[in-house]
Scaffold this motif. Structure first.
Motif, PDB file in Angstrom:
ATOM      1  N   VAL A   1      -6.871 -11.171 -11.552  1.00  0.00           N
ATOM      2  CA  VAL A   1      -8.270 -11.573 -11.478  1.00  0.00           C
ATOM      3  C   VAL A   1      -8.318 -12.977 -10.917  1.00  0.00           C
ATOM      4  O   VAL A   1      -7.734 -13.904 -11.462  1.00  0.00           O
ATOM      5  CB  VAL A   1      -8.929 -11.529 -12.870  1.00  0.00           C
ATOM      6  CG1 VAL A   1     -10.379 -11.965 -12.778  1.00  0.00           C
ATOM      7  CG2 VAL A   1      -8.812 -10.153 -13.466  1.00  0.00           C
TER       8      VAL A   1
ATOM      9  N   GLY B   1     -13.124 -17.105 -11.210  1.00  0.00           N
ATOM     10  CA  GLY B   1     -14.540 -16.856 -10.918  1.00  0.00           C
ATOM     11  C   GLY B   1     -14.898 -15.385 -10.906  1.00  0.00           C
ATOM     12  O   GLY B   1     -16.075 -15.041 -10.886  1.00  0.00           O
ATOM     13  N   GLN B   2     -13.909 -14.480 -10.919  1.00  0.00           N
ATOM     14  CA  GLN B   2     -14.193 -13.051 -10.940  1.00  0.00           C
ATOM     15  C   GLN B   2     -14.262 -12.562 -12.377  1.00  0.00           C
ATOM     16  O   GLN B   2     -13.749 -13.203 -13.295  1.00  0.00           O
ATOM     17  CB  GLN B   2     -13.115 -12.252 -10.209  1.00  0.00           C
ATOM     18  CG  GLN B   2     -13.145 -12.395  -8.708  1.00  0.00           C
ATOM     19  CD  GLN B   2     -12.083 -11.510  -8.067  1.00  0.00           C
ATOM     20  OE1 GLN B   2     -10.990 -11.361  -8.594  1.00  0.00           O
ATOM     21  NE2 GLN B   2     -12.416 -10.931  -6.938  1.00  0.00           N
ATOM     22  N   GLN B   3     -14.862 -11.381 -12.544  1.00  0.00           N
ATOM     23  CA  GLN B   3     -14.932 -10.779 -13.858  1.00  0.00           C
ATOM     24  C   GLN B   3     -13.707  -9.908 -14.098  1.00  0.00           C
ATOM     25  O   GLN B   3     -13.153  -9.327 -13.166  1.00  0.00           O
ATOM     26  CB  GLN B   3     -16.173  -9.902 -13.972  1.00  0.00           C
ATOM     27  CG  GLN B   3     -17.466 -10.683 -14.023  1.00  0.00           C
ATOM     28  CD  GLN B   3     -18.637  -9.749 -14.208  1.00  0.00           C
ATOM     29  OE1 GLN B   3     -18.640  -8.653 -13.672  1.00  0.00           O
ATOM     30  NE2 GLN B   3     -19.626 -10.194 -14.967  1.00  0.00           N
ATOM     31  N   VAL B   4     -13.316  -9.805 -15.353  1.00  0.00           N
ATOM     32  CA  VAL B   4     -12.234  -8.896 -15.724  1.00  0.00           C
ATOM     33  C   VAL B   4     -12.824  -7.501 -15.788  1.00  0.00           C
ATOM     34  O   VAL B   4     -13.875  -7.279 -16.390  1.00  0.00           O
ATOM     35  CB  VAL B   4     -11.628  -9.286 -17.094  1.00  0.00           C
ATOM     36  CG1 VAL B   4     -10.605  -8.276 -17.527  1.00  0.00           C
ATOM     37  CG2 VAL B   4     -11.032 -10.674 -17.020  1.00  0.00           C
ATOM     38  N   VAL B   5     -12.154  -6.545 -15.177  1.00  0.00           N
ATOM     39  CA  VAL B   5     -12.610  -5.166 -15.152  1.00  0.00           C
ATOM     40  C   VAL B   5     -11.668  -4.351 -16.017  1.00  0.00           C
ATOM     41  O   VAL B   5     -10.451  -4.409 -15.846  1.00  0.00           O
ATOM     42  CB  VAL B   5     -12.623  -4.607 -13.703  1.00  0.00           C
ATOM     43  CG1 VAL B   5     -13.037  -3.160 -13.698  1.00  0.00           C
ATOM     44  CG2 VAL B   5     -13.529  -5.446 -12.835  1.00  0.00           C
ATOM     45  N   GLU B   6     -12.227  -3.596 -16.950  1.00  0.00           N
ATOM     46  CA  GLU B   6     -11.404  -2.757 -17.811  1.00  0.00           C
ATOM     47  C   GLU B   6     -11.277  -1.395 -17.151  1.00  0.00           C
ATOM     48  O   GLU B   6     -12.272  -0.769 -16.785  1.00  0.00           O
ATOM     49  CB  GLU B   6     -12.036  -2.622 -19.193  1.00  0.00           C
ATOM     50  CG  GLU B   6     -11.154  -1.877 -20.153  1.00  0.00           C
ATOM     51  CD  GLU B   6     -11.759  -1.820 -21.545  1.00  0.00           C
ATOM     52  OE1 GLU B   6     -11.458  -0.843 -22.240  1.00  0.00           O
ATOM     53  OE2 GLU B   6     -12.517  -2.739 -21.911  1.00  0.00           O
TER      54      GLU B   6
END
Length: 145
Positions: free
Chosen positions: A116, A119-124
């Motif tokens: 990641v 500045g990006q989101q964590v994606v599950e």
């Protein structure tokens, strides 16, 4: 041109010393070195030393490459390992170019690491229904339950 300046230039180019270290060993001040570099004849001398150094490295490189080919030929002809002999045959067939490393990533796998960027989101990533039983319970294995 002073011999100390010549010596400092040679140390800087041929041994990769910093200007301060080369000047200290040559017995001159770094300020004197920088002042001398403003003169065209000193810059020409620096360029000459650099070109001579590069030429000597290139000459050495050719010798080392020839020796490497000799070792490769010896391995190809005399190695007890078939894998080593086969690798040498591939090496010589490709004119001495090393093949690139190949990496395979199976995109169908639903577990592993994800990078990641800041500045990006964590994606599950979750398995599709029915595949959940096939995947190990990572929380239990890691002692996180």
């Amino acid at each position: 041109m002073r011999t100390a300046l010549r010596h400092a230039i040679n140390l800087r180019v041929k041994q990769g010393m910093t200007i301060a270290a080369a000047c200290a060993e040559a017995g001159m001040s770094p300020q004197g070195y920088h002042k001398a570099m403003k003169r065209p004849e000193v810059r020409d001398y620096l360029q000459t030393v650099q070109l001579e150094f590069i030429a000597s490295i290139e000459a050495d490189k050719a010798v080392y490459k020839a020796r490497a080919f000799e070792v490769g030929m010896d391995l190809m002809l005399n190695s007890k390992s078939e894998a080593v002999r086969a690798r040498m045959v591939e090496f010589f067939a490709s004119d001495g170019k090393v093949s690139a490393v190949s990496v395979h990533i199976d995109a169908r796998q639903s577990h592993g690491y994800e990078y990641v960027r800041p500045g990006q989101q964590v994606v599950e990533i979750r398995p599709i229904d029915g595949e959940a039983e096939a995947l190990p319970n990572l929380e239990t294995k890691a002692g996180l339950d």
